[in-house]
Structures are given as C-alpha cells and as structure tokens.
Design an enzyme around this catalytic site. Sequence first.
Site, PDB file in Angstrom:
ATOM      1  N   GLY A   1      10.352  -5.289 -10.580  1.00 19.26           N
ATOM      2  CA  GLY A   1      10.591  -6.499  -9.795  1.00 19.26           C
ATOM      3  C   GLY A   1       9.319  -6.942  -9.109  1.00 19.26           C
ATOM      4  O   GLY A   1       8.743  -6.182  -8.320  1.00 19.26           O
ATOM      5  N   ALA A   2       8.871  -8.153  -9.382  1.00 20.50           N
ATOM      6  CA  ALA A   2       7.630  -8.671  -8.788  1.00 20.50           C
ATOM      7  C   ALA A   2       7.898  -9.875  -7.898  1.00 20.50           C
ATOM      8  O   ALA A   2       7.068 -10.780  -7.777  1.00 20.50           O
ATOM      9  CB  ALA A   2       6.634  -9.034  -9.884  1.00 20.50           C
TER      10      ALA A   2
ATOM     11  N   LYS B   1       9.192 -11.237  -3.885  1.00 18.20           N
ATOM     12  CA  LYS B   1       8.550 -11.072  -2.580  1.00 18.20           C
ATOM     13  C   LYS B   1       8.461  -9.599  -2.185  1.00 18.20           C
ATOM     14  O   LYS B   1       7.416  -9.113  -1.755  1.00 18.20           O
ATOM     15  CB  LYS B   1       9.328 -11.852  -1.515  1.00 18.20           C
TER      16      LYS B   1
ATOM     17  N   CYS C   1      19.051  -7.809   2.914  1.00 19.77           N
ATOM     18  CA  CYS C   1      19.257  -6.422   2.499  1.00 19.77           C
ATOM     19  C   CYS C   1      19.739  -5.553   3.654  1.00 19.77           C
ATOM     20  O   CYS C   1      20.333  -4.485   3.429  1.00 19.77           O
ATOM     21  CB  CYS C   1      17.960  -5.841   1.921  1.00 19.77           C
ATOM     22  N   ASN C   2      19.508  -5.983   4.896  1.00 21.87           N
ATOM     23  CA  ASN C   2      19.884  -5.171   6.054  1.00 21.87           C
ATOM     24  C   ASN C   2      21.105  -5.678   6.810  1.00 21.87           C
ATOM     25  O   ASN C   2      21.606  -4.998   7.700  1.00 21.87           O
ATOM     26  CB  ASN C   2      18.713  -5.082   7.041  1.00 21.87           C
TER      27      ASN C   2
ATOM     28  N   GLY D   1       8.851  -6.863  -4.130  1.00 17.62           N
ATOM     29  CA  GLY D   1       8.059  -6.097  -5.086  1.00 17.62           C
ATOM     30  C   GLY D   1       6.570  -6.328  -4.913  1.00 17.62           C
ATOM     31  O   GLY D   1       5.762  -5.389  -5.012  1.00 17.62           O
TER      32      GLY D   1
ATOM     33  N   GLN E   1       9.701 -10.862   7.793  1.00 22.08           N
ATOM     34  CA  GLN E   1      10.515 -11.407   6.706  1.00 22.08           C
ATOM     35  C   GLN E   1      11.831 -11.999   7.210  1.00 22.08           C
ATOM     36  O   GLN E   1      12.326 -12.984   6.673  1.00 22.08           O
ATOM     37  CB  GLN E   1      10.794 -10.323   5.674  1.00 22.08           C
TER      38      GLN E   1
END
Length: 544
Positions: free
Chosen positions: A284-285, A287, A143-144, A289, A209
């Site tokens: 969203g469940a 990682k 995401c980054n 979430g 992460q």
Amino acid sequence: MAVSTSFAGAKLEALLLKSSSSAATTSSRASNGSCSLSGSLRPVRSRRAVIQRGVRCEVAASDAAVQTGQSVSNISALEQLKTSAADRYTKERSSIVVIGLSIHTTPVEMREKLAIPEAEWPRAIGELCGLNHIEEAAVLSTCNRMEIYVVALSQHRGVKEVTEWMSKTSGVPVSELCQHRFLLYNKDATQHLFEVSAGLDSLVLGEGQILAQVKQVVKVGQGVVGFGRNISGLFKHAITVGKRVRTETNIAAGAVSVSSAAVELALMKLPASSHASARMLVIGAGKMGKLVIKHLVAKGCTKMVVMNRTEERVTAVCEELNGVEIIYKPLTEMLTCAAEADVIFTSTASETPLFFKEDVKDLPVVGPETGGSRFFVDISVPRNVGSCVADVDGVRVYNVDDLKEVVAANKEDRLRKAMEAQEIITEESKQFEAWRDSLETVPTIKKLRAYAERIRAAELEKCLSKMGDDISKKTRRAVDDLSRGIVNKLLHGPMQHLRCDGSDSRTLSETLENMHALNRMFSLETEISVLEQKIRAKVEQTQK
C-alpha cells in the site's frame, strides 16, 4: 409560509404518539456507555455519570407522565403528551450528541465492522437524518475511531435510533455496542471534537493526520442534505481549534504518527543487530504507506519492496527519496514477496483481509538473524491481516491497537503539552456555545419581520383604496416606499438587540432576554413555529 394549525396538529399528534410508544418499550435499555479518553484532562467518567443520571431522570419523567395519563381520560392524556413533547422539542432545544467508539474504548475487531468508507459518508448522513429524531448528522470514521455526530430533537430517542442504525449497518448487536460506546452531549460533545481535532484524543498526542480527517468531513459534507448549520459550524470551528493549538503550543513538536509508531514497534520487536539487514515489505503506497516508507528510511533502511495497485505512486515516492532502493511489485505477486520478507507492513483500503492463515502457513521460515519470526504490522482498519494468521508458528501479528506500547513511554510530557492545549479548547468551546445560543434568536427575527410586514401590507392596501383608482404608479410606489421605510426604521432598534456575535456572554444574555420579551409583546409564538417547522421538515423527509 406558515404551517396551518390543522396540519401541525395532525402531524404533531402522529409524531408524538409514535415517539411515546417507542419510549415506553425502550427507556429501560438506556446505556451507561463509558470511556476513558487518553490525553484528555477533563474528568470524563464523572461527567458521563452525570450525563447518564440525566438520561435516567428523563426516562423516569417520561414514565411518570404515562402513568399519570392512565388515570384520566384519553383526551386529557393526549393533551398532556402534546404539552410534554412540545417542551422536549422546543423549550429544550435540539442537542448535539456524539455516539462514538474509539481505540480507547473499543477493540479493532469491532471498529473494523463499524468503519464507513469516505465515499459512503453522504449516504450515511442521509440515512441518519431520515431517522425520526435526527435533524443533522456527520460521520468521522478513521483507523482509530468511529464517531457519529448528530443534532437530535430528543437525546434519549436520538441515541437509541442512531445506535440501532449502527447495529443494522455493521451487524454488531446493540448490546455489544452499548458496552463499548461513549455518549457525550452538547458542551461535552463540542469539547470532545475540539480535543480530537487538536490531537489530544489521538493515540499519538498531537499527530496531524486527524486534523486532515476532520477537514475531510467538512469537504465531503458540503452540499449534503443533513450536514446542516449546527454540525457544519461545529466541524469548521474544530478545524480552527486544531490549527490554533498546533500554532500556539508545541504539541506537535516531536509528535509521531500512526505510521511512525508502526515502524518503531517493528524495530522494538526486531533484534537491534538486524535493523539494517531486515527485509522490509510495504503493501500500500497511499498516505499511510508513504509515511511508513519515509520513517523506514529515517531509521536507516536503504532497501525495501513496495507493492501497490499502480506503479505511479511508488515512482513518486522514489523521486522524493534519493539514495534509497525501492523496488515496485504488483499486488499479484503479494505471496511471493511476503515469502521473501522479514517484516511486512500493510496499509491498504481493502475491506477484506489480504492474508489468511492458509496463505501464511506455507511461507518459508525466516532466518535466526531476525529472531526466527516473520512480523506483520497491520495499520489498516478494516484489518488487512486476518486474526487467524497469529496462530501460525513463527509469525507475529500486530495491529493499530498494539501501538499503545510505543506511545506510553512519554506520558508525563504528553500531559504537560495537553494542559497548554486545554486552555485554548476551553476558550474556543465557550465561543462556539455562545454562537449556537445566538442562533435561537433567528426564528424571532423572522417572525417579527413577517408580523410587521403583514401590518404594513394591510395598512397600505387601506390607504391606497381610499386614494382611489386614478392615482399614478409613481405615487403608488412612493407610498409603498414610505411604508417600507417607516417599518424598517421602527424595526432597526429591536433587530439590533436581537443580534450578537456570541463573543460577549453579557451581550448574549441580554439578547436572549430581548427575544423572550419581544415574543411576549407581539405574541410571536416562536416556540410553536419552531415545532411546526421541525415537524414539517421530518414529514417532508419521510415523503421523499
């Protein structure tokens, strides 16, 4: 098996002519990609300036070679081109290059277009290694950041080909990519990945992460053609660095994740009096979430609605968190649940937005207890909430780029922890570079053994022919074993001096000197052999 001179000559000429024609039209477009990497203590800008000057020198040298060629015959020009290209492909060994766009240099609007799902990484590696000047490749897409790591036969041409590939797959023009990308080569590329794995380049210093994501690159790359020895070794070493930094320093102490920063941001925007009563919705469940849910609970939230494709993951989270009311709702009820929520966290893998302006504009207005605004905190890339949603009155939208506000407060502590980690990274970078340098002796070892084997086989055949046809199999085997034993004992010394573990720079320097000496003494022509191997590999790739 050795490549024939005619084969190598023909393929070399074709490859070099193709490379020279492309260089003539593209060398003037070399990018000055810049980047300011947060959390990193090395002088990135000045070093990159040096790198770019090196690129310009390379381009200038190429242009000069072409101009010189125009003043002599066509045959002489071709020979000069072959010589200069042989230097490029062999004497200047293949380079490790990273072409990257991160949260520090690129807005989320562009990063989401470039994002490559994990399931597509093997396909991307195959396409990248199909490019003319790329031998190995790996993709790190989070995401980054979106970073492409390659082993390139030519730095300039390799960067050009990868950038054009990124533009083709994402739809982002090359000119825009060049404005935001950063380029790092060899030692700088190695140090950058080590810093990424250690969490020094993360928006949240020391977050764990990213190390898991680096591990996933290695896991996905196993068995993929193109995830070769250099790139595989680089990423495996990066995992070691990430573990060591977290073990030997306190960089992870008190560190937060993107998910916890998202919760902090939401609470910063909400009135303090509404923290316990605000209606929370988590979509969203996975990682990310799951971490959002846990951090909400840690901040005192005792009731929330969680939406997911399946109920199993939500049930598992409920079992972990006692005393918290978590209500599961299917995604089909998303708009209904959004209408009843004050704060909406989104963290799904959807490649298209879940919310558009049309979906949100008719939602009921939230009460004054939460400041009269409905908050969307979107930590997905690609984004789950369309940018147009921010135009709706009474709605405020935040994405991963807005999390900088949360992590800016403890900058001094971040720098102190980073200094401890940098010492480890510098040490590990030297070890990796030494290991990679030691790989240069492998072709010489193979050529020397093959050279000795040819002599042994020829002399054995002469000996056996003189002994006649009536010698027994036992005698023939004994003579063969004798010849092999003599060769192995003679090669033992030179082979020992061509091997080193890369941990001692003095030993490594001596090893490389021994390699060049053996090349000269036995006319092993290792550089030509390496060139032929690279040409054959690229030709075989294009024929598949």
